[in-house]
Design an enzyme around this catalytic site. Structure first.
Site, PDB file in Angstrom:
ATOM      1  N   SER A 162     -33.442 -37.156  35.074  1.00 23.61           N
ATOM      2  CA  SER A 162     -34.648 -37.709  34.467  1.00 23.61           C
ATOM      3  C   SER A 162     -35.852 -36.979  35.023  1.00 23.61           C
ATOM      4  CB  SER A 162     -34.773 -39.201  34.796  1.00 23.61           C
ATOM      5  OG  SER A 162     -36.036 -39.713  34.401  1.00 23.61           O
ATOM      6  N   TYR A 175     -34.783 -46.313  40.003  1.00 24.36           N
ATOM      7  CA  TYR A 175     -34.282 -45.358  39.011  1.00 24.36           C
ATOM      8  C   TYR A 175     -34.643 -43.932  39.389  1.00 24.36           C
ATOM      9  CZ  TYR A 175     -33.492 -43.246  34.403  1.00 24.36           C
ATOM     10  OH  TYR A 175     -33.051 -42.456  33.369  1.00 24.36           O
TER      11      TYR A 175
END
Length: 281
Positions: A162, A175
């Site tokens: 990500s 995350y």
């Protein structure tokens, strides 16, 4: 020529003979990656812990019902139920896949979860669950498949990370940290396995139109999407210079390139596919 998700032309025989394992294949980016690899000629072991989406994916791409864990059929997609956070299950599933489909030449780590909260309000369980899938799950699959690939002297591994791994995001500490850890693990793996002929790369998406993304939206999808494109100064988030949110096929196309021979001299690379959203900070 055929199309990846109806969007991109690819060479149908580019990955002919390849056997791929895709985690998190039941929906979103994982399903798009599965379609891309099948379009390029690969046979895919589609792995997920949710049987329903897996069966639907196999039905759509194989033209016949798919039963997770059943003996392999002649179709290009073979569903397998797996929780990547379970190391013993990973080992047994990889053994099963190779016994039924042949030696794995491609591994794509897509399985991931998102728990959103301010860092000081994250629960122990949220933190542990996030790392169990996003980081430790990558370790489990890479260790199992990478060891086999190294012994055979060939293979390509891609971890879908990500852009949050490289730029701080409010509410996304767990995350972002888990994806940063998975990214560096994959690069270290690539360094160690390079002389064995195994390439390891990362594709780092930005905002992508998936169920995970839409779960963050509080109101009308069109308005929410535009806010993502415009950015949010209050959360220190810039917009997307290309003026669009990615589709899963955009990410899948990058993965398909990195596992192909077109990328044969690329390893340990982190490819951002985010429309310029991070300004590649």
């Amino acid at each position: 020529m055929s199309l990846v998700g109806g969007d991109f032309p690819v060479q149908q025989s580019e990955l002919a003979g390849a056997v791929a394992m895709v985690t998190g294949a039941g929906q979103g980016i994982g399903a798009a990656v599965t379609r891309a690899l099948v379009a390029a000629g690969a046979v895919v072991a589609a792995v997920d812990r949710n049987p329903g989406p897996l069966a639907e994916l196999a039905d759509g791409l194989s033209g016949k019902p798919g039963e997770p864990g059943a003996p392999a059929t002649a179709g290009p997609v073979h569903p397998y139920l797996l929780d990547v956070s379970d190391p013993a299950a990973v080992e047994s599933t990889v053994d099963l896949i190779e016994g039924q489909l042949g030696p794995l030449t491609i591994l794509v780590n897509v399985a991931g979860i998102l728990r959103v909260a301010p860092a000081v309000e994250l629960t122990d369980q949220d933190w542990a669950d996030t790392f169990a899938v996003n980081t430790t799950g990558v370790f489990h699959t890479c260790r199992s498949v990478g060891r086999r690939m190294a012994g055979r002297g060939t293979g390509a591994i891609v971890t879908v990370g990500s852009n949050a791994a490289g730029v701080p995001r409010t509410g996304m500490a767990a995350y972002a940290a888990s994806k940063a850890a998975a990214t560096m693990f994959t690069r270290c793996l690539g360094l160690e396995l390079g002389r064995s002929g195994v390439r390891c790369n990362i594709v780092s998406p930005g905002s992508t139109d998936t169920e995970m993304q839409r779960a963050l939206w509080q109101d009308d999808a069109t308005a929410a999407e535009q806010r993502v494109i415009d950015g949010d100064p209050a959360s220190y988030r810039v917009g997307i210079p290309l003026g669009r949110i990615a589709q899963p096929a955009d990410i899948a196309e990058a993965v398909a390139f990195l596992v192909s021979d077109r990328a044969r001299h690329i390893t340990m690379h982190d490819l951002y596919v985010d429309g310029g959203a991070t300004l590649r900070a």
